[in-house]
Design an enzyme around this catalytic site. Structure first.
Site, short mmCIF file in Angstrom:
data_model
loop_
_atom_site.label_atom_id
_atom_site.label_comp_id
_atom_site.label_asym_id
_atom_site.label_seq_id
_atom_site.Cartn_x
_atom_site.Cartn_y
_atom_site.Cartn_z
N PRO A 274 -42.75 -0.03 92.01
CG PRO A 274 -41.29 -1.69 91.24
CD PRO A 274 -42.70 -1.44 91.64
N GLY A 275 -40.78 2.82 91.15
CA GLY A 275 -40.64 3.91 90.19
C GLY A 275 -41.80 4.88 90.16
CE LYS B 193 -42.39 2.75 96.56
NZ LYS B 193 -42.44 2.70 95.10
CB THR B 194 -37.28 7.44 96.77
OG1 THR B 194 -37.38 6.04 96.94
CG2 THR B 194 -36.01 7.93 97.42
CG HIS C 57 -49.72 -14.15 68.87
ND1 HIS C 57 -50.15 -15.18 69.67
CD2 HIS C 57 -49.91 -13.02 69.58
CE1 HIS C 57 -50.56 -14.69 70.82
NE2 HIS C 57 -50.43 -13.37 70.80
CD GLU C 58 -48.19 -9.47 68.85
OE1 GLU C 58 -49.14 -8.67 69.05
OE2 GLU C 58 -47.70 -10.18 69.74
P1 ADP Z 1 -39.83 4.73 93.96
O1 ADP Z 1 -39.15 5.17 95.18
O2 ADP Z 1 -41.32 4.80 94.04
O3 ADP Z 1 -39.39 3.40 93.44
P2 ADP Z 1 -38.47 6.98 92.90
O4 ADP Z 1 -39.01 8.05 93.75
O5 ADP Z 1 -37.13 6.47 93.25
O6 ADP Z 1 -39.47 5.76 92.80
O7 ADP Z 1 -38.50 7.48 91.39
C1 ADP Z 1 -37.36 7.46 90.58
C2 ADP Z 1 -37.34 8.68 89.69
O8 ADP Z 1 -38.42 8.65 88.78
C3 ADP Z 1 -37.49 9.97 90.44
O9 ADP Z 1 -36.26 10.43 90.89
C4 ADP Z 1 -38.09 10.88 89.41
O10 ADP Z 1 -37.11 11.39 88.54
C5 ADP Z 1 -38.96 9.95 88.61
N1 ADP Z 1 -40.34 9.96 89.12
C6 ADP Z 1 -40.98 8.91 89.66
N2 ADP Z 1 -42.23 9.24 90.01
C7 ADP Z 1 -42.38 10.54 89.69
C8 ADP Z 1 -43.47 11.47 89.80
N3 ADP Z 1 -44.64 11.10 90.33
N4 ADP Z 1 -43.27 12.72 89.37
C9 ADP Z 1 -42.09 13.09 88.84
N5 ADP Z 1 -41.04 12.27 88.69
C10 ADP Z 1 -41.17 11.01 89.10
ZN ZN Z 2 -50.91 -11.92 72.15
MG MG Z 3 -37.60 4.15 96.02
#
Ligand code: ADP
Ligand code: ZN
Ligand code: MG
Length: 629
Positions: free
Chosen positions: A206-207, A210-211, A425-426
């Site tokens: 995630p994040g 991809k979108t 621990h740390e």
């Molecule tokens: P996914 O669909 O992979 O979960 P998103 O495309 O929704 O992730 O990413 C969410 C936001 O994070 C994007 O709108 C952008 O602002 C930022 N982001 C994520 N990946 C990138 C990237 N490779 N380059 C620039 N911004 C990114």
């Molecule tokens: Zn540890």
């Molecule tokens: Mg997405």
């Protein structure tokens, strides 16, 4: 599956409740309650009072309608029920009293009475249905929009996302540029007789963008772009998902060349994970509709389907078959250079101070996704505004890292004992990492919790490395095990579950060293097992083909145990040797909560803990540590 909104959940519960009421009501209406039967004498009395104009008998219902004398037409008749066996007697009595009864044979109107009693329920049900599923229809499209796709056609006048906005995932971008070419030069490919992929699947954590990438394809290629989320199909009545898919593709074909983007496609074609009970039927219909559409494309259909998923393990295999999503593009977590590039993208147009060095920030944001970095930049900007500054400084970014990483600092009180254990621990990690020659220097140690862990220790290599050396990896494993070793020193031999993640990381490192890097003296320079692409989304690929004997399997296992015990032994001995330094440092950490590299060096320096000097060897299973005098 997307969590339901609370409002929807309440509505759904009420709907179920209503359906139950509805069913009970049907049963209720079936045995129409017998009205109280009048005794024959009562009826006789009414008749003989001689106030009656006329009487209608409904023999099927054992009912009389009595019209009184002098009543106008609006006055409803008196209704009486009589015991069936007295029908003849009653008729006679009426005739005796000069009333000629009319007899009307009517069907008992049970159905009408059921319907009448259900009418309010039907109405309420209708309203609920509408409330629940209206949002599924085209906004404001009302009932007729039910089967319409809710795909958004992204307006060309929207601010465009371009490849410029995507950073750090260059390989994925390169592959995606091909897609753009397919769409824009469709006829060229057709003329050449080349097969163009119908579906492309973006896979990755995630994040990672991809979108964003899908939107960039749309922005760059100037084609119609329909965007829909797989989860939109989840909450619908059977059949509506399928018709939405059909509708979606119809629109796409009309607007070809076009991209149909299905985000979270795993929700559509899930292999039935937990929480999927009951939804399966619908999923299958929707998924099948999608497959039918894709299979139905002929060469001329210039429509490309892009799917995206965080859960490649949940994808229905049917989607991946040839002629469907046969192109897969892995969108991975960015490396340090990638992170720097992403930071630059998001800092664009923001007043960033001269002292800001994104290389340093990038190095400290290991395991941050693109989305994490986007929120990092935003946090930093917010921090700058709060301090009434004109520019965002390095310190703001630094602080923002902690904010993003820690999420929100723990509010709930942690017991003093737990804090103490965390500190030991740390510091255990810190100490072992500090003294060993080949481990990465500790950059920061903190007991401010994030997520599940109470604290963490950050170590950074002096410089970015491509290779990991065997000494480095072994020393790293030892410092990972230093956390628990320090707990034991504090608790007189007792220890907690707090080391579970350390243990898991250490085990993984050793596994890789032995099976992939050929780094074990006894097992030699060999790869054990095939297709070990490491792990993806935290899950090891299951296509692990064992290409070695049972014996070797046992040997690998044995070696892992040995090496882990060795590392534990090493950590324990280091800790007991420098226990004074450990305690001093833990006290300091309990007080300040976070210590930076300079603090660490000065405290250890004062207590005679040597920095980066210690080396060790194992001879005949015996650990020999070279402690300086
Ligand atoms: P996914 O669909 O992979 O979960 P998103 O495309 O929704 O992730 O990413 C969410 C936001 O994070 C994007 O709108 C952008 O602002 C930022 N982001 C994520 N990946 C990138 C990237 N490779 N380059 C620039 N911004 C990114
Ligand atoms: Zn540890
Ligand atoms: Mg997405």
């Amino acid at each position: 599956m997307k969590p339901e909104s609370p409002v929807k959940r309440i509505l759904r519960i009420m709907l179920i409740f209503l359906i139950i009421m509805f069913v009970f009501n049907i049963f209720g209406a079936m045995n129409v309650t017998e009205p109280e039967e009048l005794g024959l004498n009562d009826i006789k009395k009414i008749i003989t009072e001689n106030t009656i104009e006329s009487v209608v008998i409904f023999p099927e219902e054992d009912r009389l309608e009595i019209y009184k004398k002098g009543a106008d037409e609006q006055t409803p008749p008196i209704e009486e029920f009589y015991p069936a066996e007295y029908e003849d007697e009653l008729t006679e009595l009426l005739i005796e009293n000069d009333i000629n009864p009319t007899t009307e044979i009517v069907q008992p109107n049970v159905f009408i009475s059921i319907l009448a009693s259900l009418l309010p329920f039907i109405l309420i049900l209708g309203i609920f249905w509408f409330l629940l599923y209206r949002r599924g229809g085209m906004g404001g499209g009302g009932l007729s929009g039910f089967t319409k796709s809710k795909a958004k056609l992204v307006d060309k006048s929207d601010p465009k996302v371009t490849f410029e906005d995507v950073a750090g995932i260059d390989e994925a971008v390169k592959e995606v540029e091909e897609i753009r070419d397919y769409l824009t030069n469709h006829s060229k490919y057709m003329a050449m007789g080349a097969k163009i992929p119908k579906g492309v699947l973006f896979m990755g954590p995630p994040g990672t963008g991809k979108t964003l990438l899908a939107r960039a394809v749309a922005g760059e290629s100037d084609v119609a772009f329909f965007s829909v989320a797989g989860s939109d199909f989840i909450e619908m009545f059977v059949g509506t998902g399928a018709s939405r898919i059909r509708d979606l593709f119809e629109k796409a074909k009309e607007n070809a060349p076009a991209i149909v983007f299905i985000d979270e496609i795993d929700a559509l074609g899930s292999r039935g994970g937990p929480g999927d009970v009951g939804g399966n039927r619908e999923h299958h219909q929707t998924l099948n509709a999608l497959l039918t559409q894709m299979d139905g494309f002929d060469g001329d259909t210039n429509v490309m389907v892009i799917g995206a998923t965080n859960r490649s393990d949940m994808i229905d295999q049917a989607l991946l078959r040839a002629g469907r999503f046969d192109r897969k593009i892995v969108v991975g977590m960015p490396d340090s250079a990638g992170r720097e590039a992403i930071l630059n993208v998001h800092a664009r147009g923001k007043p960033v101070g001269d002292d800001v060095d994104f290389r340093v920030i990038a190095r400290q944001t290991h395991q941050f996704s693109g989305a994490d970095l986007a929120s990092l930049v935003n946090e930093a900007a917010i921090l700058a505004v709060r301090q009434d500054k004109q520019e965002i400084s390095q310190a703001d970014f630094q602080e923002a890292i902690d904010r993003v990483r820690i999420g929100l600092k723990k509010n709930r009180p942690v017991s003093e004992k737990d804090r103490e254990i965390t500190a030991f621990h740390e510091v255990g990690h810190t100490l072992v990492g500090y003294v060993l020659r080949y481990s990465d220097p500790v950059h920061k140690v903190t007991i401010v919790g994030r997520g599940m862990s109470g604290g963490h220790t950050e170590s950074l290599p002096e410089e970015e490395r491509i290779y990991a050396s065997v000494y480095n990896l072994k020393d790293r494993v030892a410092s990972l095990l230093g956390g628990r070793a320090a707990e034991k020193a504090l608790l007189g031999g007792d220890y907690t579950s707090g080391a579970s993640n350390d243990i898991s990381v250490a085990t993984d490192i050793l596994h890789q060293m032995i099976t992939q890097f050929g780094m074990d003296e006894e097992l030699g320079p060999r790869r054990y097992g095939q297709n070990q692409q490491g792990n993806f989304l935290g899950q090891t690929f299951s296509q692990h083909n064992r290409d070695y004997s049972e014996e070797v399997l046992r040997k690998i296992d044995e070696r892992k145990n040995e090496l882990l015990k060795q590392a534990e032994n090493l950590a324990t001995r280091i800790i007991s040797r420098y226990e004074e330094g450990l305690r001093r440092m833990a006290e300091e950490l309990l007080e300040k909560e976070t210590l930076k590299r300079a603090d660490i060096e000065s405290i250890f320096g004062e207590t005679g803990v040597p920095r980066g000097e210690i080396t060790w060897t194992v001879k005949d299973g015996n650990l020999k540590i070279d402690f300086p005098e």
